[in-house]
Motif scaffolding. Structure first.
Motif, short mmCIF file in Angstrom:
data_model
loop_
_atom_site.label_atom_id
_atom_site.label_comp_id
_atom_site.label_asym_id
_atom_site.label_seq_id
_atom_site.Cartn_x
_atom_site.Cartn_y
_atom_site.Cartn_z
N SER A 178 0.58 -1.18 -0.10
CA SER A 178 0.01 -0.04 0.05
C SER A 178 0.88 1.19 0.02
O SER A 178 0.37 2.30 -0.27
CB SER A 178 -0.79 0.15 1.24
OG SER A 178 -0.14 -0.10 2.29
N VAL A 179 2.19 1.08 0.10
CA VAL A 179 2.97 2.30 0.15
C VAL A 179 4.08 2.36 -0.65
O VAL A 179 4.86 3.32 -0.62
CB VAL A 179 3.49 2.61 1.78
CG1 VAL A 179 2.29 3.04 2.68
CG2 VAL A 179 4.28 1.32 2.18
N HIS A 293 -0.81 7.16 3.68
CA HIS A 293 -0.40 6.15 2.72
C HIS A 293 -0.23 6.87 1.38
O HIS A 293 0.90 6.23 0.62
CB HIS A 293 -1.51 5.11 3.07
CG HIS A 293 -1.35 3.93 3.88
ND1 HIS A 293 -1.61 2.94 4.14
CD2 HIS A 293 -0.45 4.16 5.49
CE1 HIS A 293 -1.16 2.17 5.13
NE2 HIS A 293 -0.71 3.24 5.94
N MET A 296 3.22 8.53 1.48
CA MET A 296 4.19 7.51 1.36
C MET A 296 4.29 6.95 -0.10
O MET A 296 5.54 6.63 -0.40
CB MET A 296 4.16 6.56 2.52
CG MET A 296 4.16 7.06 3.77
SD MET A 296 4.07 5.98 4.95
CE MET A 296 6.17 5.34 4.99
N PHE A 297 3.22 6.70 -0.54
CA PHE A 297 3.51 6.25 -2.01
C PHE A 297 4.09 6.94 -3.12
O PHE A 297 4.90 6.70 -3.86
CB PHE A 297 2.11 5.37 -2.56
CG PHE A 297 1.95 4.81 -3.72
CD1 PHE A 297 2.50 3.68 -3.83
CD2 PHE A 297 1.29 5.55 -4.96
CE1 PHE A 297 2.56 2.90 -5.47
CE2 PHE A 297 1.25 4.87 -5.79
CZ PHE A 297 1.83 3.50 -6.35
N GLU A 331 5.07 0.98 7.80
CA GLU A 331 5.28 2.66 7.23
C GLU A 331 6.53 3.09 8.15
O GLU A 331 7.32 3.75 7.42
CB GLU A 331 4.23 3.45 8.19
CG GLU A 331 2.81 2.99 7.48
CD GLU A 331 2.05 1.58 8.07
OE1 GLU A 331 1.10 1.20 7.44
OE2 GLU A 331 2.71 1.05 8.91
#
Length: 821
Positions: A178-179, A293, A296-297, A331
Motif C-alpha cells: 500500500s505504500v 499512505h 508515502m506512496f 510505515e
C-alpha cells in the motif's frame, strides 16, 4: 520523425488535386509545435544529463574520541569535523551508491558522543589533536565517474560485480504493497503500433483532452517495452501530452495524480525533467488533503524516478508527526528508507522517530533492520546510545539470517555513530570470513572502513577481505581502492599478510589516474594509507606532488587538502632520502606548519595530561629550558616533549629558538642526587615515597624493608598500570642513584641524545590492543629515522599516575627516560 510526418501527410492527401494542399496540411502542425520549443529544449537537455541509478546501495569514516563506559570500549565524536562548504544537493536525485558516503554529516551529535573530539580515522582534511591525530577521511560530493580505463584487466573475461537489491525488505510483509511500487511487476506490455495509435489520438484530441484522458494515455504508454521508451520520450506528440498534463495538473484527482507519477516511473522519465518540478509543487500543495499512505506512496514514486524532492518530503514528515498513531512497522521502515534516499532528517523529527523505533524494534525482520540502519546512515541521523544499542542488539539476535547487504548496513551505522559494540564486532569476526567470497567490492570496502573507524583490528576479518579484493579490482572505483588502502594501512595490515592485496590495488590506481583529476583527494587518501605500512609507489607519489596536481588539489573548494599534501611531502623527505622528484614549495610547507602549530597550541597543548608531563619533566631536568614542547615532525600533526641529554646523561637546554645549546659546565655526573635536576632526594621525600605517615621521622632503613622487585616498564610496554606507587627498596634506590648507560641510545655528531617524549592517548591504538594505528606508527618510525629516541608515556600508565603525588610522577619519568636509553 519528419520523414514519418511527410509520409503520413502524403498518404492522407493522395486523393487531393495537386501537391499544394498536401504541403498546406503538413504546415498546419508547425504553429502548434513552435510553442513547445522551450519544453522540447529542456527535455533534450534533461536527456543528456540524466543518469538513472541502477542501485541504491551505499558508500561515508573515521576514528574519534574514546571513552571507557561500564566496561565497554566505546567511541564518540563530534560530526562537525566532517562539515564541508558544499553540502547542498543538486536538483537531480541521481543518488547512487557513490554518494552516500560523500554527504555532509549532521552537526548535531548524539548526547552520548564526546563533544570535544573532532577527529576521525580517515584521510585527513581537518586539523588533528592528541585526542585523535589520525587523518579525517574526506569524501567527494558527486558520483564517481564510471570510466572504462584501458587496463590489463579488460583483456580477460571479468565476472560481474555483486549486485544487491536495496528494496528486498519489501518482501518481508504484504503491508508494504500500500505504500510502495513493486518494480518487479510491470503491466502487460503493448506493441509500438498501439503506442503510435495512442500518440495519434493526442494530436486529434488536442485541447479537448480531459484530465482522465491525459492520465489514461500516459498510463497506457508506460506499458511499452523499456527498449522502446526512448522513442516515446523523443516523440513530439508525447511532448504535447506532457504539456497538456501540466495544464490539467490542478484538475487531476489524487488518484489520477499518483497514476501519472507512476507512469513517469515506467516511462523512465529523466529525474531532471522540468515537468517534474510542477508535479512536486502540486503534490506538496495538496499534502494536507492526502492520506499518509498516499503520501508515502508518492514519496516512493519519487524515489523510483530518482529525483530529490525536499519540499515534498518535508510535507511528508509533517504529516507523520501528526499521525504517529498510524505508523506501524511497514510505515516506519519505509519512512526510514525514504528518509535515507532523501539524505536528510529534520531535527524536530529525530525524537519521534527514535520513539517509534524503540516501540517497534522487536518486531523487525532481519532485512528491515538493515534498511533501518541504512536509512539512518544515509540521512546522518544521530540517535541516543541506548537506541543504537537496541538496534544493534536486535541485529545480533539474528545475524546469521541477515543478508550481506543488511550486515554491511549495520556496520555503516556503527561507523557513523562511532559506537563500539563489542559483541557485534566479535560476531563479524565469524560472519565476514564466511561471507567475504560472495561479497562485492563496495560491501568489503565498508567492512574495512568500519573496522578502521572503530579501531577494530581483527586478522580474520582483514585477511578475508584482503584475499577477496584482488579478484574484484576491475570493479574498484578509485574511491574504493583508496579507501581500502587507507583502512588497511590505518589498522597496520602488513603487505606480507596478503602478498597480492596492496600490489593489486596500487596497480588499480595507476589505471584510474584520470579519475584523480576530478577527485584529487582519493589519490592522497590511498598514498597515505600505503605510507602507513612503508609502501611508496614512486610514480604515484610523483603525480601527487607534481605542480599541476598540487594546484588542482589546492583549488578544491569542498575540502582542505593542504595538510594531506604536507603529510605526504614530509614523509617522502624522511623515508625516501634519494628522492629527486617534485616537492612542495617551502612557502606552502611553512604555511601549513604554522597553521598546524597554531591549532596545536589551542588544542593539544592545553590537554591536562600534556601540561602535567611538561611540568613534571621541567622539575625533573632542572627548568623550562630543558623541555621543549613542539611539533618535531609537523607533517605528522602532533606534538612531542623534546629533551636533550649529553653523553653522560646530563640534560642539555633545548629551546625552539636555539635548540643546539651545549651542555652546561657542571662537574662530572655523580648520580641522581648530584644532578642539577631540580629535585633532591631528601629523607622527607623518601618518607613520602614510602607512604610514611609522619614525614618528619626517618624512613625505615632499607635493610628492613620487605624486598620488592623493581618493575621498570619499557617504552612500548602496555597493558600494565603503574600502580605500585614506587615502593622504595634497595633495588629502586640503587636504580635512582646510579648513572645511566647511554651507549645504546642514538647520538648526533656531538654525542648528544635527542629524546622525544610522547604523551599517548587511547585513540592512538587499535581497540583493546597495544598496536599503534597507522599515522602514529608512521610517526614513531620517522622519529627514529630523524635520530630521536622515543619515550612514550603510555596512557594506561600516565593517566593513573596523574592522580599520584608530584614526587611519584618525577620518579616515574626518571625511570621512563633513563631506563629506555
Amino acid at each position: 520523425m519528419r520523414f514519418f510526418f511527410l509520409i503520413s501527410g502524403l498518404f492522407r492527401c493522395r486523393n487531393l488535386k495537386g501537391t499544394s494542399m498536401a504541403a498546406c496540411l503538413l504546415c498546419r502542425r508547425v504553429p502548434r509545435l513552435r510553442c513547445l520549443a522551450g519544453l522540447r529544449k529542456s527535455f533534450a537537455q534533461a536527456q543528456h544529463v540524466h543518469v538513472k541509478p541502477e542501485h541504491e546501495t551505499d558508500d561515508r569514516e573515521e576514528n574519534k574520541g574514546v571513552l571507557q563506559h561500564r566496561g565497554e570500549y566505546k567511541l564518540f565524536y563530534n560530526p562537525s569535523s566532517y562539515h564541508r562548504s558544499a553540502c547542498s544537493s543538486a536538483v537531480s536525485y541521481g543518488h547512487t551508491d557513490n554518494e552516500e558516503d560523500e554527504q555532509c554529516l549532521s552537526t548535531h551529535a548524539p548526547s552520548f558522543w564526546q563533544q570535544g573530539n573532532r577527529y576521525s580515522v580517515s584521510c585527513s582534511r581537518h586539523l588533528s589533536s592528541s585526542k585523535n591525530t589520525l587523518l579525517d577521511l574526506a569524501f567527494n560530493k558527486s558520483p564517481e565517474p564510471e570510466t572504462n580505463s584501458v587496463s590489463r584487466y579488460h583483456r580477460k573475461p571479468v565476472l560481474p560485480d555483486v549486485k544487491v537489491d536495496s528494496r528486498a525488505f519489501h518482501k518481508c510483509r504484504p503491508e508494504y504493497a500500500s505504500v510502495v511500487l513493486d518494480l518487479t511487476r510491470r503491466r502487460q506490455p503493448i506493441e509500438w503500433e498501439e503506442a503510435s495509435r495512442l500518440l495519434q489520438k493526442v494530436t486529434v484530441l488536442k485541447g479537448s483532452m480531459k484530465p482522465s484522458d491525459v492520465s489514461r494515455f500516459l498510463l497506457e504508454l508506460s506499458r511499452l517495452h523499456p527498449d522502446k521508451m526512448p522513442f516515446v520520450r523523443s516523440d513530439q506528440r508525447f511532448i504535447i501530452l506532457l504539456r497538456y498534463s501540466v495544464e490539467h495538473l490542478r484538475l487531476f484527482t489524487e488518484h489520477q495524480l499518483l497514476e501519472v507519477l507512476q507512469s513517469f516511473v515506467w516511462l523512465d522519465m529523466p529525474s531532471s525533467h522540468t515537468v517534474l518540478e510542477r508535479y512536486e509543487a502540486e503534490l506538496s500543495r495538496r499534502a494536507e488533503h492526502i492520506s499518509l499512505h498516499q503520501l508515502m506512496f508518492a514519496a516512493d514514486l519519487w524515489r523510483c524516478i530518482g529525483r530529490q524532492v525536499p519540499q515534498f518530503l518535508q510535507r511528508l514528515y509533517d504529516s507523520v508527526n501528526l499521525s504517529l498513531g498510524q505508523v506501524g512497522v511497514p510505515e516506519l521502515v519505509q519512512l526510514l528508507y525514504i528518509m535515507g534516499e532523501g539524505r536528510q532528517c529534520p531535527k524536530e523529527f529525530v525524537r519521534p522517530l527514535e520513539q517509534l523505533l524503540v516501540r517497534h524494534i522487536q518486531q523487525l525482520h532481519p532485512e528491515e533492520v538493515g534498511t533501518v540502519c541504512l536509512g539512518l546512515f544515509k540521512s546522518q541521523t544521530s540517535l541516543s546510545e541506548s537506541a543504537v544499542t537496541r538496534i544493534v542488539d536486535k541485529a545480533l539476535s539474528f545475524v546469521e539470517d541477515m543478508s550481506d547487504f543488511a550486515v554491511v548496513n549495520v556496520l555503516k551505522y556503527l561507523r557513523f555513530s562511532y559506537f563500539y559494540h563489542r559483541p557485534w564486532l566479535e560476531a563479524m569476526a565469524q560472519e565476514v570470513p564466511r561471507r567475504a567470497h560472495r561479497m562485492g567490492v563496495k560491501g568489503l570496502m565498508h567492512v574495512a572502513l568500519t573496522c578502521s573507524a572503530l579501531h577494530y583490528s581483527n586478522n580474520d576479518i582483514l585477511t578475508a577481505v584482503a584475499d577477496r579484493v584482488p579478484s574484484l579490482v576491475p570493479h574498484c572505483r578509485s574511491k574504493d581502492s583508496c579507501k581500502l588502502l587507507w583502512a588497511f594501512g590505518t589498522l597496520g595490515f602488513l603487505p606480507e599478510q596478503s602478498p597480492s592485496f596492496y600490489p593489486s590495488l596500487t596497480e588499480a590506481l595507476r589505471h584510474r589516474k584520470a579519475e584523480f583529476q576530478r577527485y584529487p583527494e582519493h589519490l592522497l587518501t590511498g598514498l597515505l594509507g600505503l605510507a602507513f605500512v612503508s609502501n611508496f609507489p614512486e610514480d604515484l607519489i610523483e603525480l601527487a606532488l607534481s605542480p599541476d596536481f598540487v594546484n588542482l588539489a589546492l583549488k578544491c573548494t569542498q575540502m582542505e587538502l593542504k595538510k594531506d599534501l604536507f603529510t605526504l611531502d614530509g614523509t617522502v623527505a624522511l623515508e625516501l632520502p634519494q628522492w629527486t622528484g617534485p616537492r612542495l614549495s617551502s612557502e606552502l610547507r611553512k604555511e601549513v606548519a604554522q597553521k598546524l602549530w597554531k591549532f596545536a597550541q589551542s588544542d593539544v597543548c592545553q590537554k591536562p595530561e600534556v601540561q602535567e608531563a611538561e611540568s613534571a619533566l621541567q622539575d625533573l631536568l632542572g627548568g623550562k629550558e630543558f623541555v621543549c614542547k613542539r611539533m618535531i615532525l609537523p607533517h605528522t600533526r602532533s606534538i612531542d616533549l623534546e629533551v636533550h641529554l649529553d653523553a653522560t646523561g646530563q640534560p642539555i637546554p633545548v629551546t625552539p629558538t636555539s635548540p643546539e645549546h651545549t651542555a652546561p659546565t657542571n662537574p662530572s655526573y655523580q648520580g641522581w642526587r648530584g644532578l642539577n635536576i631540580g629535585v633532591t632526594i631528601t629523607e622527607d621525600l623518601l618518607a613520602k615515597l614510602i607512604n610514611t605517615k609522619n614525614t618528619t621521622d626517618l624512613p625505615t632503613p632499607p635493610s628492613k624493608v620487605k624486598p620488592t622487585s623493581l618493575h621498570r616498564l619499557q617504552p612500548d610496554q602496555g597493558g600494565r598500570l603503574f600502580d605500585s606507587v614506587l615502593h622504595l627498596t634497595d633495588d629502586i634506590i640503587e636504580t635512582l642513584g646510579k648513572p645511566s648507560s647511554l651507549n645504546a641510545a642514538p647520538k648526533d655528531s656531538k654525542g648528544k641524545v635527542k629524546v622525544a617524549v610522547q604523551v599517548s592517548n587511547r585513540n592512538h591504538y587499535c581497540s583493546r590492543s597495544q598496536q599503534l594505528l597507522g599515522l602514529h606508527a608512521m610517526k614513531r618510525r620517522q622519529l627514529k629515522m630523524a635520530g630521536f629516541k622515543v619515550v612514550e608515556l603510555y596512557y594506561r600508565e600516565w593517566f593513573p599516575m596523574m592522580r599520584k603525588s608530584r614526587a611519584e610522577k618525577i620518579a616515574y619519568l626518571h625511570c621512563k627516560i633513563y631506563d629506555s636509553l
